[in-house]
Design a protein around this motif. Structure first.
Motif, PDB file in Angstrom:
ATOM      1  N   THR A   1       0.818  -1.222   0.000  1.00  0.00           N
ATOM      2  CA  THR A   1       0.000   0.000   0.000  1.00  0.00           C
ATOM      3  C   THR A   1       0.846   1.265   0.000  1.00  0.00           C
ATOM      4  N   VAL A   2       2.064   1.179   0.536  1.00  0.00           N
ATOM      5  CA  VAL A   2       2.913   2.371   0.600  1.00  0.00           C
ATOM      6  C   VAL A   2       4.078   2.297  -0.393  1.00  0.00           C
ATOM      7  N   ARG A   3       3.943   1.367  -1.379  1.00  0.00           N
ATOM      8  CA  ARG A   3       4.858   1.310  -2.510  1.00  0.00           C
ATOM      9  C   ARG A   3       6.287   0.917  -2.138  1.00  0.00           C
ATOM     10  N   LEU A   4       6.420   0.159  -1.052  1.00  0.00           N
ATOM     11  CA  LEU A   4       7.738  -0.332  -0.690  1.00  0.00           C
ATOM     12  C   LEU A   4       8.192  -1.451  -1.622  1.00  0.00           C
TER      13      LEU A   4
ATOM     14  N   PRO B   1      -0.477   5.030   3.990  1.00  0.00           N
ATOM     15  CA  PRO B   1      -0.753   5.377   2.599  1.00  0.00           C
ATOM     16  C   PRO B   1      -1.742   6.540   2.448  1.00  0.00           C
ATOM     17  N   THR B   2      -1.797   7.080   1.232  1.00  0.00           N
ATOM     18  CA  THR B   2      -2.837   8.029   0.859  1.00  0.00           C
ATOM     19  C   THR B   2      -3.190   7.818  -0.599  1.00  0.00           C
ATOM     20  N   GLU B   3      -4.484   7.849  -0.898  1.00  0.00           N
ATOM     21  CA  GLU B   3      -4.981   7.644  -2.263  1.00  0.00           C
ATOM     22  C   GLU B   3      -6.082   8.644  -2.607  1.00  0.00           C
TER      23      GLU B   3
ATOM     24  N   ARG C   1      -3.986   1.524  -4.217  1.00  0.00           N
ATOM     25  CA  ARG C   1      -3.131   0.425  -3.777  1.00  0.00           C
ATOM     26  C   ARG C   1      -3.745  -0.289  -2.569  1.00  0.00           C
ATOM     27  N   VAL C   2      -4.449   0.459  -1.713  1.00  0.00           N
ATOM     28  CA  VAL C   2      -5.077  -0.147  -0.544  1.00  0.00           C
ATOM     29  C   VAL C   2      -6.243  -1.026  -0.973  1.00  0.00           C
TER      30      VAL C   2
END
Length: 408
Positions: free
Chosen positions: A170-173, A241-243, A319-320
């Motif tokens: 979700t946080v693109r790691l 995260p943020t979307e 992503r979430v």
């Protein structure tokens, strides 16, 4: 990536992108005991970029449960003076605050007297936090901290490694360069916000099963995304995260009914199947299959708690949302789908909001409250339209896909 690599990467992201800590700044970290591993990693990351001081405060929800069950009622919403002093100190020093979330027991307070549960919040501390955020006096961010209890609630088993994989995604790691991936993602969200601002919609309408809600906007409302700035110009990303792209509605203009599409964890209680009805901007009816009482008490907190303070749009590209999980945590679930919030408005999403007097904010329809409760109302069956001043509808989201052109 291994769990240790995900933890270290998330800590760096929280410090370097979330609060965007600068050399010489102070950092306050607030967490539960289950979050200590990430708190330590974040403290290490902060000192590595030049933090002056890192201060970690640990709150045990079981101690809070004991207070709610057995403590004197007059103390349930009180704030110890030292906590206000601590908050004022970091604000005066132009410091940063990092909040770690992820309930190990989302239903910990469910069996308690819900009137006492709803009251058990440090009202003065919350009010001051909202004031400092609204006026840009803090760099701040919220991140999730996987733990066995949270994994059990989300996955049905205490598989922390699997939860870490989901959170990392979700946080693109999982990107080769997570920081670069975040910069690109933020630009996409900014483009969405710009396209909404260009059209100057008068209202937003949500329609779907159990939902037909029109939320009016103010001429001062402006859509924002992801990145924000402090009063001294320090950029930061409050949610990782943020979307979402979000704005502040006119508190006087909400009409219709809305049904939550995901559970909401509120005050240690899981609220399910929440339905609200609005008239003249105010919540006039509440229904839920569980947690109804705690919601009712929340909207009775003050005059502003029964009005809206935020409307946010999220599509299925999130992503979430793509994890397919219900995280039972607002930070994550609100970034899975569109949501609204009753209570305190986001002054930064109002033209000139940070410099307006309380009277001017009220005249502009900007809500004021000591609560701010987000709940999820979007998803595959919910359409979102922007309405112009004549009531003409422009599709924004259809079949969970963003279809409003970004070029105006």
């Amino acid at each position: 990536m291994t769990t240790d690599e995900l933890l270290t990467g998330y800590a760096r992201l929280a410090v370097e992108v979330g609060v965007n800590l600068q050399p010489g700044q102070d950092l306050q970290i607030n967490c539960y005991p289950e979050h200590l591993e990430l708190a330590r990693a974040a403290a290490d990351a902060a000192y590595r970029v030049g933090a002056r001081r890192v201060d970690v405060k640990i709150t045990d929800p079981h101690v809070r449960r004991s207070q709610i069950e057995h403590g004197p009622e007059e103390e349930l919403d009180s704030t110890p003076p030292w906590l206000l002093t601590r908050l004022e100190d970091v604000a005066e020093r132009r410091g940063a605050v990092l909040l770690l979330v992820g309930d190990a027991e989302p239903d910990l307070f469910a069996s308690l007297d819900q009137k006492r549960v709803a009251k058990a919040r440090m009202k003065d501390l919350r009010t001051r936090q909202l004031e400092l955020v609204a006026t840009g006096k803090l760099s701040w961010a919220i991140v999730g901290s996987p733990n066995p209890g949270w994994a059990e609630a989300v996955l049905g088993e205490p598989d922390v490694d699997r939860l870490w994989e989901a959170v990392g995604s979700t946080v693109r790691l999982d990107e080769a360069d997570p920081v670069a991936a975040w910069r690109e993602h933020i630009e996409t969200l900014k483009a969405r916000a710009a396209s909404l601002n260009e059209r100057g919609f008068d209202a937003v309408r949500f329609t779907g099963p159990g939902t037909d809600l029109t939320i009016g906007l103010s001429p001062r409302s402006r859509w924002m995304a992801a990145e924000t700035k402090t009063a001294w110009g320090q950029t930061h990303v409050p949610n990782l995260p943020t979307e979402e792209v979000f704005t502040t509605p006119d508190l006087r203009r909400a009409e219709g009914t809305v049904r939550s599409t995901m559970p909401l964890v509120l005050q240690g209680t899981v609220v399910r199947d929440l339905e609200l009805r609005f008239e003249d901007g105010a919540i006039v009816d509440v229904k839920a299959s569980s947690g109804e009482e705690v919601v009712r008490k929340q909207i009775e907190t003050d005059e502003g708690s029964k009005h809206l303070g935020e409307v946010a749009l999220v599509d299925g590209d999130s992503r979430v949302g793509r994890t397919g999980l219900t995280f039972l945590n607002t930070l994550f679930d609100e970034n899975a789908t569109s949501h609204i919030a009753f209570g305190q408005a986001l002054q930064e999403a109002v033209d000139g909001g940070g410099g307006m007097t309380p009277e001017e904010l009220t005249q502009a329809g900007v809500n004021d409250s000591t609560v701010h409760v987000d709940f999820m109302i979007g998803g595959p069956g919910v359409d979102v339209d922007g309405l112009d001043a004549d009531g003409n509808a422009v599709p924004i989201i259809r079949e969970n896909a963003w279809i409003l052109p970004l070029d105006g």
